[in-house]
Write an enzyme that holds these catalytic residues in place. Structure first.
Site, PDB file in Angstrom:
ATOM      1  CG  HIS A 157      -2.103  -0.870   1.115  1.00 18.53           C
ATOM      2  ND1 HIS A 157      -2.043  -2.210   1.425  1.00 18.53           N
ATOM      3  CD2 HIS A 157      -3.386  -0.632   0.717  1.00 18.53           C
ATOM      4  CE1 HIS A 157      -3.238  -2.752   1.235  1.00 18.53           C
ATOM      5  NE2 HIS A 157      -4.063  -1.820   0.804  1.00 18.53           N
ATOM      6  CE  LYS A 161      -3.772  -0.574   4.815  1.00 15.56           C
ATOM      7  NZ  LYS A 161      -5.035   0.094   5.189  1.00 15.56           N
ATOM      8  CB  THR A 168      -7.497  -6.153   1.941  1.00 16.03           C
ATOM      9  OG1 THR A 168      -8.362  -5.013   1.893  1.00 16.03           O
ATOM     10  CG2 THR A 168      -7.794  -7.077   0.776  1.00 16.03           C
TER      11      THR A 168
END
Length: 269
Positions: A157, A161, A168
């Site tokens: 990511h 983040k 997920t």
């Protein structure tokens, strides 16, 4: 029936703005309300202007209860600390709730479960339709393969983040664990460093990458001697999460109370 009125909680963030734009473009939906934290510069402004659109006639407020009273569904992509308050606001006004916030701790999920006794709550670590289809595929593959197949989950990511592994990635881990009939907490290996020794059979490993502006990439790797199966999803834009959330909101409006996920929304169970 009129349009589904959807409230966007945390409307000035990247996902909040994306949600406003997607709701505005979705047939049968409109912005019912929008919120931000007290003192945020967006409070008092028009929600459309906050998202770079023409004015929508909806003024951003700083109270989730007020937003819930003006809407059919609350959509929450904020921070874990706000989850309990938003769940209480939904339950207090009989408003459906869709939660895509990741990094929730047991206390936060307990608040969602409590709200689900009186209103429909859709909670998913990822609202992408493709990801949720692959959750189901991962469970089936894990069920079909023996535990001599090692399972590793790799995710990447953007550099901003805050939580790791991503919600997920943990969702893929839970799917693989369900397929094997085990508790993920008992088999998860969430970090390796130094001399770790040989890999323990049956573990589900996680590897985390952070950098740049990656919206989200996930791979589930099933590996055994001389063979490897990989299930991969790559998100090109956060818009896919917003579109999934809008679909979940329309599905949840008027639904019976209960705790649901995207598999329910997509009819996968």
């Amino acid at each position: 029936m009129g349009d589904c009125r959807i409230a966007v909680l945390g409307c000035s963030g990247r996902m909040g703005q994306m949600l406003i734009r997607e709701i505005g473009a979705a047939e049968g939906c409109r912005i019912g309300a929008a919120t931000e934290l007290p003192g945020n510069a967006a409070v008092g402004r028009d929600a459309g202007a906050v998202a770079g659109l023409d004015p929508l006639g909806v003024t951003v407020v700083d109270d989730a209860g007020t937003a819930a009273g003006a809407s059919d569904v609350l959509v929450d992509f904020t921070v874990p600390a706000a989850a309990a308050g938003h769940a209480d606001a939904a339950a207090g006004t009989g408003t459906a709730l869709v939660v895509g916030t990741t990094g929730l701790e047991p206390g936060h999920t307990a608040a969602l479960e409590a709200a689900a006794a009186s209103v429909p709550v859709v909670y998913a670590p990822n609202m992408s339709l493709g990801v949720n289809l692959l959750f189901a595929v991962t469970e089936q593959v894990a069920k079909a393969l023996g535990d001599d197949w090692d399972v590793e989950i790799v995710e990447m990511h953007h550099k901003h983040k805050a939580d790791a592994p991503s919600g997920t990635a943990l969702g893929f881990g839970r799917a693989a664990a369900r397929g094997r009939g085990v508790d993920l907490n008992a088999v998860a290996d969430r970090g390796r460093d130094g001399v770790t020794g040989a890999r323990r059979q049956g573990d589900i490993g996680f590897a985390v990458l952070r950098g740049g502006d990656v919206a989200g990439e996930h791979s589930v790797v099933f590996a055994t001697d001389s063979e490897r199966v990989e299930i991969t999803h790559k998100a090109g834009s956060r818009a896919i999460f917003a579109r999934g959330a809008v679909r979940a909101a329309r599905w949840a409006a008027g639904r019976a109370p209960g705790l649901y996920d995207m598999a329910d929304v997509l009819g996968l169970r």
